[in-house]
Every structure is written in structure tokens, then in C-alpha cells.
Design an enzyme around this catalytic site. Structure first.
Site, mmCIF file in Angstrom:
data_model
loop_
_atom_site.group_PDB
_atom_site.id
_atom_site.type_symbol
_atom_site.label_atom_id
_atom_site.label_comp_id
_atom_site.label_asym_id
_atom_site.label_seq_id
_atom_site.Cartn_x
_atom_site.Cartn_y
_atom_site.Cartn_z
ATOM 1 N N ARG A 1 0.842 -1.204 0.000
ATOM 2 C CA ARG A 1 0.000 0.000 0.000
ATOM 3 C C ARG A 1 0.877 1.255 0.000
ATOM 4 N NH1 ARG A 1 -4.682 -0.079 4.382
ATOM 5 N NH2 ARG A 1 -5.395 1.693 3.110
ATOM 6 N N CYS A 21 -1.723 6.354 8.697
ATOM 7 C CA CYS A 21 -2.028 5.069 8.062
ATOM 8 C C CYS A 21 -3.134 5.331 7.059
ATOM 9 C CB CYS A 21 -2.421 4.026 9.107
ATOM 10 S SG CYS A 21 -3.810 4.528 10.158
#
Length: 284
Positions: A184, A242
């Protein structure tokens, strides 16, 4: 290289044995169950099947976050609403609170951070969560717990919070930790948000590297080694983000355990960053 400081403050963690002893005291701590899974199903179902005796359930999505949107998927709730939810869960002024989740640590860390940000002085995370409690053979109870109403007054701003501009600034002059998994971060895949990549200048340190397989945080020496490798130095400027500010709360918890003072959380995180198409995106 700067030396890591001696740990002279009380750890924000508590283990199973210590919690079990506190629960037998005349004035036990408030215990909050915040079991949660990204994408569901809600943790309340698991809570009703069994939970630590006396624990009250709080839903991360519905009770501890604001509506998803321009502020990301898990923005902070309005202080008045947060105060109502915490008081309904029995949270009291100056009375200790212990929070736990399944054991992964993300949701519990986010609730720990939220309570500390809101001004509560005594909050600890059950290291290893519900999994550690049951693995130790401790008793559980089913059903719903209704706590006596609390009197906690939310006083927001007691921990540092980054907005998008602040996160970009930390990435330039300090260390901005990206707590997501490597694919990611690199922009190779994005299963949740509509844009892949990371904030330019951010350093990838997946939060999972900070915990043992059972969900407990690594020993302090190992945490410090991980952070040092990522470029974090005592006294430096450090922030974490995040996807939506939940997993990164575990990174902030681990930084605190390791002895870093006032690490900042980018609450909106990647899910807020990408709402402005003018913000740059890195993929390498």
C-alpha cells in the site's frame, strides 16, 4: 546519534495479571471493550458472546469517530458527542481506564489515544487484548454491561494532532511514519482507498513489525531498534499516519512506550490526504 532516554514514566500498557488484580479492588478501573474489524462485522456481536467482566462496549465507527468524509474515514468526533459517549460508558474524571480489543491492538490504541487527547490522565491498553485474557484462562461474561453514568469532561487537544499540512511538514523536517503494509505504501495495491501511494517523504514502518505474533508490543529495546532503523531519534519531530488514523495510533502507542515524547497522529491519514487532488502522491 542521540541516546534513548531512561524510561521514567509509567507505561501505557497493562498486562493480564495486573488487570485481573485491579478488577478485585474496591474501586476497579473502568474497562472498555473496543473490538473492531476494518469493514466489519461490528465487534458488538463478539462482545455479547463474551467479554472481560464489567467491560462496556464502544463502537469505533459509530461512537468514537465522526462521520466519514473530507476528514477521512475515522475523523475525531465532536467533543460534546464524545463526552456523551464516554460518560454513558461510565468514564469518570481522574478514575483509571483500561481499554482492549481483540488483541491486534489497533482499535485499543486509537481509543487510548482519543482518551488521552481528550484529557484523561490515566488510560492503559491491555497488552495482547482479549486474546491474551482468554489465553490466560481468565473468566469472561456474556451480555451487555450498563455502567453507572460517568462525569468525564472532554478537554480536547491534550495530544498533538496533525492535519494534512502538518503531516507534509513533519515529512520534510522530521520523520513521518507510514504504518500501512509495504504494497500500500508503494502504491502497488490499495484495497480500501480510491488512490494508491503515500505522502511524499514518509518512511514506511508497518505497524505489524512493532508487535509479536500474539499482538503484544515488542520489548522496549526491540521497539527502539525498529524506530532507529526508520530514522526516529529522541528529541526529533515524529508523526504517524495510516489509512484512517487507527493503525497509526498503535505506532503512536509504541513510540510512547519506547520513550518518545509527544509523537503526533495524523488522524485523517491517507483517506483525508487524497480528498484534495492538489496534494502530491508518491509511489516509490
Amino acid at each position: 546519534m542521540n541516546d534513548w532516554p531512561a524510561l521514567d514514566n509509567e507505561s501505557p500498557l497493562i498486562d493480564v495479571s495486573a488487570l485481573a488484580e485491579l478488577l478485585t479492588a474496591p474501586a476497579p478501573p473502568s474497562v472498555l471493550d473496543v473490538r473492531w474489524r476494518l469493514g466489519g462485522p461490528p465487534g458488538r456481536r463478539d462482545y455479547l458472546i463474551g467479554h472481560i467482566p464489567g467491560a462496556v462496549f464502544l463502537d469505533l465507527d459509530d461512537q468514537l469517530s465522526g462521520p466519514p468524509g473530507a476528514g477521512g474515514r475515522h475523523p475525531l468526533p465532536e467533543p460534546d458527542r464524545l463526552q456523551r459517549e464516554l460518560r454513558a460508558a461510565g468514564v469518570r474524571q481522574e478514575h483509571p481506564v483500561v481499554v482492549y480489543d481483540t488483541g491486534a491492538g489497533d482499535a485499543a490504541a486509537r481509543l487510548w489515544w482519543t482518551l488521552r487527547w481528550a484529557g484523561h490522565p490515566d488510560v492503559r491498553v491491555l497488552d495482547g487484548g482479549y486474546a491474551a485474557w482468554t489465553a490466560a484462562g481468565r473468566s469472561v461474561e456474556p451480555g451487555e454491561v450498563s455502567a453507572a453514568p460517568g462525569d468525564f469532561t472532554v478537554a480536547p487537544g491534550k495530544l498533538p494532532v496533525l492535519d494534512a499540512a502538518g503531516a507534509a511538514d513533519v515529512a520534510r523536517r522530521g520523520v513521518l511514519l507510514d504504518a500501512r503494509v509495504e504494497p500500500r505504501y508503494r502504491g502497488e495495491t490499495e484495497p480500501v482507498d480510491r488512490v494508491a501511494g503515500h505522502i511524499p517523504g514518509a518512511v514506511n514502518l508497518p505497524a505489524a513489525r512493532l508487535s509479536a505474533p500474539d499482538g503484544r508490543l515488542l520489548p522496549v529495546a526491540d521497539l527502539r531498534a525498529q524506530f532507529t532503523e526508520a530514522g526516529v531519534l529522541p528529541g526529533g519531530t515524529v508523526g504517524a499516519y495510516c489509512g484512517s488514523g487507527v493503525t497509526a495510533a498503535r505506532t503512536v502507542l509504541a513510540l510512547t512506550v519506547a520513550g518518545i515524547t509527544d509523537p503526533a497522529l495524523y488522524v485523517g491519514s491517507w483517506s483525508e490526504w487524497i480528498t484534495d487532488p492538489d496534494r502530491p502522491v508518491a509511489t516509490s
